[in-house]
Every structure is written in C-alpha cells, then in structure tokens.
Design an enzyme around this catalytic site. Sequence first.
Site, PDB file in Angstrom:
ATOM      1  N   ARG A 143      97.591 111.831  87.166  1.00 23.69           N
ATOM      2  CA  ARG A 143      96.447 111.175  86.713  1.00 23.69           C
ATOM      3  C   ARG A 143      96.300 109.988  87.658  1.00 23.69           C
ATOM      4  O   ARG A 143      95.340 109.118  87.722  1.00 23.69           O
ATOM      5  CB  ARG A 143      96.478 110.760  85.358  1.00 23.69           C
ATOM      6  CG  ARG A 143      96.140 111.788  84.471  1.00 23.69           C
ATOM      7  CD  ARG A 143      96.097 111.225  82.824  1.00 23.69           C
ATOM      8  NE  ARG A 143      96.016 112.324  82.346  1.00 23.69           N
ATOM      9  CZ  ARG A 143      96.069 112.318  80.819  1.00 23.69           C
ATOM     10  NH1 ARG A 143      96.366 111.254  80.136  1.00 23.69           N
ATOM     11  NH2 ARG A 143      95.839 113.336  80.070  1.00 23.69           N
ATOM     12  N   GLU A 149      97.472 121.391  87.055  1.00 23.71           N
ATOM     13  CA  GLU A 149      96.858 122.273  85.789  1.00 23.71           C
ATOM     14  C   GLU A 149      97.482 123.613  85.788  1.00 23.71           C
ATOM     15  O   GLU A 149      97.538 124.280  84.638  1.00 23.71           O
ATOM     16  CB  GLU A 149      95.245 122.436  86.108  1.00 23.71           C
ATOM     17  CG  GLU A 149      94.489 120.962  85.780  1.00 23.71           C
ATOM     18  CD  GLU A 149      94.507 120.700  84.209  1.00 23.71           C
ATOM     19  OE1 GLU A 149      94.934 121.727  83.397  1.00 23.71           O
ATOM     20  OE2 GLU A 149      94.362 119.519  84.073  1.00 23.71           O
ATOM     21  N   GLN A 166     100.817 126.986  79.562  1.00 24.28           N
ATOM     22  CA  GLN A 166     101.959 127.532  79.143  1.00 24.28           C
ATOM     23  C   GLN A 166     103.207 126.614  79.166  1.00 24.28           C
ATOM     24  O   GLN A 166     104.357 127.078  79.078  1.00 24.28           O
ATOM     25  CB  GLN A 166     102.431 128.842  79.590  1.00 24.28           C
ATOM     26  CG  GLN A 166     101.406 129.740  78.946  1.00 24.28           C
ATOM     27  CD  GLN A 166     100.964 130.710  80.293  1.00 24.28           C
ATOM     28  OE1 GLN A 166     100.946 130.355  81.311  1.00 24.28           O
ATOM     29  NE2 GLN A 166     100.442 131.861  79.720  1.00 24.28           N
ATOM     30  N   GLY A 172     108.956 129.357  84.650  1.00 23.05           N
ATOM     31  CA  GLY A 172     108.414 130.468  83.874  1.00 23.05           C
ATOM     32  C   GLY A 172     106.973 131.121  84.265  1.00 23.05           C
ATOM     33  O   GLY A 172     106.412 130.442  85.225  1.00 23.05           O
ATOM     34  N   TYR A 203      89.137 127.655  81.751  1.00 26.24           N
ATOM     35  CA  TYR A 203      89.644 126.160  81.260  1.00 26.24           C
ATOM     36  C   TYR A 203      89.976 125.275  82.641  1.00 26.24           C
ATOM     37  O   TYR A 203      89.538 124.377  82.854  1.00 26.24           O
ATOM     38  CB  TYR A 203      90.896 126.428  80.489  1.00 26.24           C
ATOM     39  CG  TYR A 203      91.690 125.115  80.435  1.00 26.24           C
ATOM     40  CD1 TYR A 203      91.064 124.163  79.516  1.00 26.24           C
ATOM     41  CD2 TYR A 203      92.579 124.694  81.233  1.00 26.24           C
ATOM     42  CE1 TYR A 203      91.660 122.764  79.411  1.00 26.24           C
ATOM     43  CE2 TYR A 203      93.326 123.463  81.276  1.00 26.24           C
ATOM     44  CZ  TYR A 203      92.612 122.747  80.361  1.00 26.24           C
ATOM     45  OH  TYR A 203      93.317 121.494  80.128  1.00 26.24           O
ATOM     46  N   ASP A 215      90.524 124.476  76.064  1.00 28.28           N
ATOM     47  CA  ASP A 215      91.673 124.843  75.630  1.00 28.28           C
ATOM     48  C   ASP A 215      92.090 124.912  74.207  1.00 28.28           C
ATOM     49  O   ASP A 215      91.074 124.460  73.417  1.00 28.28           O
ATOM     50  CB  ASP A 215      92.619 124.334  76.420  1.00 28.28           C
ATOM     51  CG  ASP A 215      93.067 122.824  75.911  1.00 28.28           C
ATOM     52  OD1 ASP A 215      92.460 122.279  75.097  1.00 28.28           O
ATOM     53  OD2 ASP A 215      94.062 122.329  76.325  1.00 28.28           O
ATOM     54  N   CYS A 228      96.105 111.770  61.373  1.00 31.65           N
ATOM     55  CA  CYS A 228      94.732 111.302  60.934  1.00 31.65           C
ATOM     56  C   CYS A 228      94.752 109.881  61.063  1.00 31.65           C
ATOM     57  O   CYS A 228      93.540 109.222  61.523  1.00 31.65           O
ATOM     58  CB  CYS A 228      94.166 112.033  59.762  1.00 31.65           C
ATOM     59  SG  CYS A 228      94.050 113.823  60.164  1.00 31.65           S
TER      60      CYS A 228
HETATM   61  S1  SF4 Z   1      90.937 112.985  61.749  1.00 32.15           S
HETATM   62 FE1  SF4 Z   1      92.724 114.271  61.831  1.00 32.15          FE
HETATM   63  S2  SF4 Z   1      92.140 116.241  61.688  1.00 32.15           S
HETATM   64 FE2  SF4 Z   1      90.149 115.068  62.283  1.00 32.15          FE
HETATM   65  S3  SF4 Z   1      90.254 115.179  64.688  1.00 32.15           S
HETATM   66 FE3  SF4 Z   1      91.444 113.456  63.760  1.00 32.15          FE
HETATM   67  S4  SF4 Z   1      93.808 113.886  63.862  1.00 32.15           S
HETATM   68 FE4  SF4 Z   1      92.421 115.731  63.647  1.00 32.15          FE
END
Ligand code: SF4
Length: 362
Positions: A23, A35, A40, A79, A118, A136, A200
């Site tokens: 970057r 890339e 993988q 690999g 991709y 991806d 989240c």
């Molecule tokens: S809120 Fe949770 S499920 Fe929704 S995009 Fe963000 S991390 Fe992913």
Amino acid sequence: MCSDFVKPLLLWYNTQGRDLPWRKTKDPYRIWVSEIMLQQTRVEAVKGYYERFLEALPDIDALADCPEDELNKLWEGLGYYSRVRNMQKAARTVREQYGGKVPEEKSELIKLPGIGDYTAGAIASIAFGKPEPAVDGNVIRIVARIRALKKDFSSAKEKRNLTEFLRTLTLPENGNWGDLNQAFMDLGSGVCLPNSSPRCEECPIMEFCTAHKSGIEMDYPVRTEKKPRRIEQMTVMLIRNGDKLAIRKRPAKGLLPNLYEFPNTAGILSEEEAVHAAEAITNLEAIRIKRVPEARHIFSHVEWHMRGYEIIMTPGDEKYPESDLIYAEAGEIEREYPIPSAFTAYAKYLNIHLGKKGPSYK
Ligand code: SF4
C-alpha cells in the site's frame, strides 16, 4: 450524493486501514505481484515473500526472464504454483504486446494469464484509480449481510448482479475505488469475519446492516454444499545415500508440475514393501528403515494422506541409469530445489526449511 455506507467505510479505511507494504506504492507491477500472492494466501504469510520476490525480480523484465527453478524457489512455501507460472507468462505478454507497461484497463488486464475478474478490478482501481469494483469473498459476505441477500454467489450470474450493484454506488468527491476495494478487504478480514462471529460493535457501517439489525449475520452469505475432496493415500520415502538425500523432479504436467519431491508412491506401503520400492528405484541396498510421522496436505480438490519412511541405503553409485533420482545434501536442497509445501512435514524432519532461505542466485 454518496451511497449511504460508502462514506463511513472510506473514513474508517483512511484512519484504521492496515499498513501493508504494497500500500506504499502505486507501481502496477508491485500491486499485481501482491494481488497474485494474496490469492489463497494470508496477508501475514505474504509480507515476507513479497519483499523477497521483488528484491530478486524488481520489474517485468526480470520476472519474464527468470529461469523456472529459480522462479519456483522464490514461490516455495506459498503453494498454488500455477499463480507464479501464469504471472511469468503474463509478464512476457506485457513485454511483447504492451511495450512492458501493465495495461490500465480492466478489460485488457483480464486477458492476461492468471488475472481474473477480481484481480483485474483490484489492479485497475488501486494502481490506476479506475472506477472498478473487485468482488471477492469479503465483498460478497459484507454486501450479502448489509443487504440481507439470500443469493447463491457461487453462480456467475449472482456475482455479476453484485458487481452491477456495486457499480451503482457513488463515492464522495475525494473517494476512489482503490480505497473502497481495500476497505472491503480490511473490513472482511478484521471485522466482518467469515467463520467466527463478526465484530459488529466495531463495524463502521453497522447502522446500515440489515442482517445485523435482525441479529442474523451468520446466516449470510448463504452457503452452498461443496463436493468432498478426493483422498489419495501415498508413501513418501526419505532415502539417504551417505550424507545425501534422494529427490526427483515432478512431471511437467499435472499437480505441482516441475517441482521437486521426495520419492513417493501411491498407496500405503508396509516397511518391507517400502524397502523393496527404495531398492528398486536406487539400485542400492537398504540397511535400515524407520517410520517417520504421518502427514496430510489439502489441495483444493484433493487431500494427500501420507505415510513416511526414512530409509538408509548402503552408500553407493548415484548414477543408476534407470533412475530419475537426484542426490543432494540438505543445504543444497534448501537453496536450489523448489519443494512444494505438501512435503513440509518431511522437509522439517530432515531439517530442511522450505521458503525460508533466498535462492543462491541474485
Ligand atoms: S454490522 Fe456486522 S454483519 Fe454487518 S457488515 Fe458490519 S460486521 Fe458485518
């Protein structure tokens, strides 16, 4: 106006995106190399290889002209060697058809060997600032969750639809697609995780996420049944002739072409059968045999289940005419002969470190 979740995602990326070696550049060759390596392979594993590869092969010409064994040695441990073979083919095409300059447009990049949808989108957007999505698994997972899409993204049609949806996104004036694609990569690898629960509470786009609002993040993306892998059983022979070990070159076609391996044979052999097999391929007499740890290696469609024996032969002639064996000391194997990571367990047993040392050339 910029699309709802795009701005906070870009803001998050600009302040909390990962600091990665590739970057720090806009050189399309370097971005291309990164890339391809990242296909993988985990970011942490790629870091060391990336620097070493570019030190040995700093530009398109160096890659195009690199001898095969040396190229494979540089890739040893990563690999999926077809990636580097295709990259060399593509470098030759770039030199012959594009005057040595990596093409800027996705439609041209995608014609090069080893560059799929991709990767073409990633190079075009990151190196050249083109407005191209790069779809991806991370992007699929994140978009499937924020929009609660119950689609099967293994189908080309659904993937195309997703790409078209991404194309409708508008970016803030100072935003660009290279950053947005990398923001998806970072969010997918650090926050919106695939297998464990997504984090989240740390997510910059939580308020736009439909699946999170219903507490059903893990239902997305919808999983499709994968075909079970084929199991191949084999016996690996670590044959010692004095202070040298036997290796051989794999065939030019099929799995792991033109790499080097410890002699092996299909099926699980008993000690007695392994002694016979070793004597037959070396024309030497076995003095001692010892069972060494079993090993497994998982390819995308096949699994190798390996039994191993260390077999000490009466030191003798290395030039048995019917044999394709090469005898080399451990250090020489480590420096000169690319051994695929499928044999890592046996290399380790022999104190040979794969992918650790640079090749002996410069
Ligand atoms: S809120 Fe949770 S499920 Fe929704 S995009 Fe963000 S991390 Fe992913």
